[in-house]
Design an enzyme around this catalytic site. Structure first.
Site, PDB file in Angstrom:
ATOM      1  N   LYS A  56       0.871  -1.131  -0.339  1.00 28.75           N
ATOM      2  CA  LYS A  56      -0.189   0.139  -0.485  1.00 28.75           C
ATOM      3  C   LYS A  56       0.719   1.200   0.420  1.00 28.75           C
ATOM      4  O   LYS A  56       0.398   2.212   0.068  1.00 28.75           O
ATOM      5  CB  LYS A  56      -0.946   0.315   1.397  1.00 28.75           C
ATOM      6  CG  LYS A  56      -2.550  -0.776   0.959  1.00 28.75           C
ATOM      7  CD  LYS A  56      -2.979  -1.378   2.120  1.00 28.75           C
ATOM      8  CE  LYS A  56      -3.941  -2.121   1.740  1.00 28.75           C
ATOM      9  NZ  LYS A  56      -4.445  -3.241   3.120  1.00 28.75           N
TER      10      LYS A  56
ATOM     11  N   GLN B 276      -4.681  -1.487   9.235  1.00 30.53           N
ATOM     12  CA  GLN B 276      -5.134  -2.957   8.536  1.00 30.53           C
ATOM     13  C   GLN B 276      -5.096  -3.849   9.189  1.00 30.53           C
ATOM     14  O   GLN B 276      -5.216  -4.520  10.515  1.00 30.53           O
ATOM     15  CB  GLN B 276      -3.669  -3.550   8.140  1.00 30.53           C
ATOM     16  CG  GLN B 276      -3.199  -4.717   7.626  1.00 30.53           C
ATOM     17  CD  GLN B 276      -3.593  -4.909   6.001  1.00 30.53           C
ATOM     18  OE1 GLN B 276      -3.396  -3.465   5.377  1.00 30.53           O
ATOM     19  NE2 GLN B 276      -4.588  -5.739   6.310  1.00 30.53           N
TER      20      GLN B 276
ATOM     21  N   ASP C 275     -11.385   2.048   3.589  1.00 30.44           N
ATOM     22  CA  ASP C 275     -12.164   1.040   3.284  1.00 30.44           C
ATOM     23  C   ASP C 275     -13.293   0.655   3.255  1.00 30.44           C
ATOM     24  O   ASP C 275     -14.418   0.351   3.206  1.00 30.44           O
ATOM     25  CB  ASP C 275     -11.322   0.018   4.805  1.00 30.44           C
ATOM     26  CG  ASP C 275     -10.476  -0.684   4.345  1.00 30.44           C
ATOM     27  OD1 ASP C 275      -9.693  -0.929   3.230  1.00 30.44           O
ATOM     28  OD2 ASP C 275      -9.246  -1.071   5.313  1.00 30.44           O
TER      29      ASP C 275
END
Ligand code: NAP
Length: 282
Positions: free
Chosen positions: A52, A96, A119
């Protein structure tokens, strides 16, 4: 033999578009930033976070990385998120998953400001997706829609079958296909006569997480087969679909690796860009 849906090509196309728009914002003095939080030592998570970071740098997005010890408490993690919520140069926040077992994931997701929840995992963003009024879409399902659109594959009126009902893949995937006027069936571990249902699918999405799960006898001739699975057999990455045999039957198929996988990070970049635009509109 099927046509391969090349996620790397679709991803490169999307990342190039994001990069151009990040440059345009930069010319107006607006920077785009993503904070990525990693708690603990999960090796797969470390790889995802590194990927990422690299993708952000390539797109001109500033990446702020926070690596926290496995013993970090939920309070400490939420305190960091609150600081990042208030920080103007951070447009998106990603924590994460999975988190260590002593931390409640839902509480952590709920702490992220919805406008920085790139997200699209928090309750209000999930609700907005449900009613079709959203800024961000969850990265993996949205990446699949990007692939279908890139190849001009029509969704409207098609029988779409999604195997898997997780909050991050299966359920939002079903919702996005429904928004595009697909006729959607969601299957799971309690589904009876699965093959009878999947054989009716014009578009079949497998998000199960079991290598070799989708076999040729489960697929309709001419179907579009999307393999979300990321499994390791003998150390080798593979999907849920028996690629060789299903490729003989389907019209289109995503490979693993090189199919859905690359799209997830690309949509994350797109969502971070969207977040920066929204936050600078005010
Ligand atoms: P998950 O939370 O474990 O969900 C798996 C789903 O599969 C569940 O809904 C489960 O049903 C269903 N299932 C299990 N066995 C089944 C069976 N025999 N018949 C029908 N359904 C069955 O997994 P996930 O997070 O959605 O991820 C799925 C896969 O996608 C994993 O391999 C993951 O690594 C991969 N993934 C890839 C990406 C990417 O970027 N490419 C992103 C996210 C995930 P129940 O609900 O009844 O248990």
């Amino acid at each position: 033999m099927s046509k391969i849906l090349d996620g790397k090509a679709v991803s490169a196309n999307l990342r190039a578009k994001v990069k151009t728009q990040v440059e345009e914002l930069s010319a107006q003095g607006i920077s785009v930033g993503l904070a990525v939080i990693l708690v603990g030592e999960n090796p797969a998570s470390k790889i995802y976070v590194a990927n990422k970071k690299k993708a952000c740098e390539e797109a001109g997005i500033k990446s702020f990385e926070y690596t926290m010890d496995e013993s970090t408490t939920e309070e400490e993690l939420i305190a960091l998120i609150k600081t990042l919520n208030a920080q103007e140069n951070v447009n998106g926040i990603l924590c994460q998953l999975p988190l260590p077992p002593h931390i409640d994931e839902q509480s952590v997701i709920a702490a992220i400001s919805p406008e920085k929840d790139v997200d699209a995992f928090c309750v209000s963003n999930v609700g907005r997706i449900m009613i079709g009024d959203y800024d961000f879409l969850p990265c993996t399902p949205a990446g699949i829609i990007e692939i279908l659109d890139y190849y001009g594959i029509e969704i409207e009126g098609k029988n779409c079958v999604v195997i898997g009902r997780s909050n991050i893949v299966g359920k939002p995937m079903a919702m996005l296909l429904l928004h595009r006027n697909g006729t959607v069936t969601v299957c799971h571990s309690k589904t009876k006569n699965l093959a009878d249902i999947t054989k009716n699918a014009d578009i079949l999405v497998s998000a199960v997480g079991k290598a070799g799960f989708v076999t040729a006898d489960m697929v309709k001739k001419g179907a579009v087969v999307i393999d979300v699975g990321m499994n390791r057999t003998d150390g080798k990455l593979c999907g849920d679909v028996c690629f060789e045999e299903v490729a003989e039957i389907a019209d289109y198929i995503t490979p693993v690796p090189g199919g859905v996988g690359p799209m997830t990070i690309s949509v994350l970049l797109k969502n971070t860009l969207t977040a920066a635009k929204r936050q600078n509109e005010r």
